[in-house]
Design a protein around this motif. Sequence first.
Motif, short mmCIF file in Angstrom:
data_model
loop_
_atom_site.label_atom_id
_atom_site.label_comp_id
_atom_site.label_asym_id
_atom_site.label_seq_id
_atom_site.Cartn_x
_atom_site.Cartn_y
_atom_site.Cartn_z
N ALA A 49 45.78 41.50 58.69
CA ALA A 49 44.51 40.80 58.86
C ALA A 49 43.33 41.73 58.54
N ALA A 50 43.42 42.99 58.97
CA ALA A 50 42.36 43.96 58.68
C ALA A 50 42.29 44.23 57.18
N ALA A 51 43.43 44.36 56.53
CA ALA A 51 43.45 44.58 55.07
C ALA A 51 42.85 43.39 54.34
N ASP A 52 43.18 42.18 54.78
CA ASP A 52 42.59 40.98 54.18
C ASP A 52 41.08 40.97 54.35
N ALA A 53 40.60 41.37 55.53
CA ALA A 53 39.15 41.41 55.77
C ALA A 53 38.48 42.41 54.85
N LEU A 54 39.12 43.55 54.64
CA LEU A 54 38.57 44.55 53.71
C LEU A 54 38.51 44.03 52.29
N LEU A 55 39.58 43.37 51.86
CA LEU A 55 39.61 42.80 50.51
C LEU A 55 38.57 41.70 50.33
N ASP A 56 38.42 40.86 51.36
CA ASP A 56 37.41 39.80 51.30
C ASP A 56 36.01 40.41 51.21
N GLU A 57 35.75 41.43 52.00
CA GLU A 57 34.45 42.10 51.98
C GLU A 57 34.19 42.75 50.62
N ALA A 58 35.20 43.39 50.07
CA ALA A 58 35.05 44.04 48.76
C ALA A 58 34.79 43.01 47.67
N ALA A 59 35.38 41.85 47.78
CA ALA A 59 35.22 40.81 46.77
C ALA A 59 33.83 40.20 46.79
N THR A 60 33.16 40.25 47.94
CA THR A 60 31.84 39.64 48.05
C THR A 60 30.71 40.63 47.82
#
Length: 84
Positions: A72-83
């Motif tokens: 979940a933390a990795a997904d949050a990081l990826l989502d943040e990086a994508a935006t």
Amino acid sequence: MVSRGPTPSSADCGTPAGRPASGGVESLAVHPASMWRGMLSEEQIAVSVPPGLVRPAAGTEDTADVVADALAAADALLDEAATT
């Protein structure tokens, strides 16, 4: 692990706020460069650890819970990086 993007707050990762402390029984992820600010000079930090380094420490929780939280933390990081 090394984060290439902005460092999320503990709230972003679903972890309790406050200073993490190793030696406990809970899992945590520590951003050493943030923890050492004020204790070491920026130069000492720069030669000690990469600025994006995140150090995970596994506690005694159920393995499936630790893995789910890490994903979940990795997904949050990826989502943040994508935006950004």
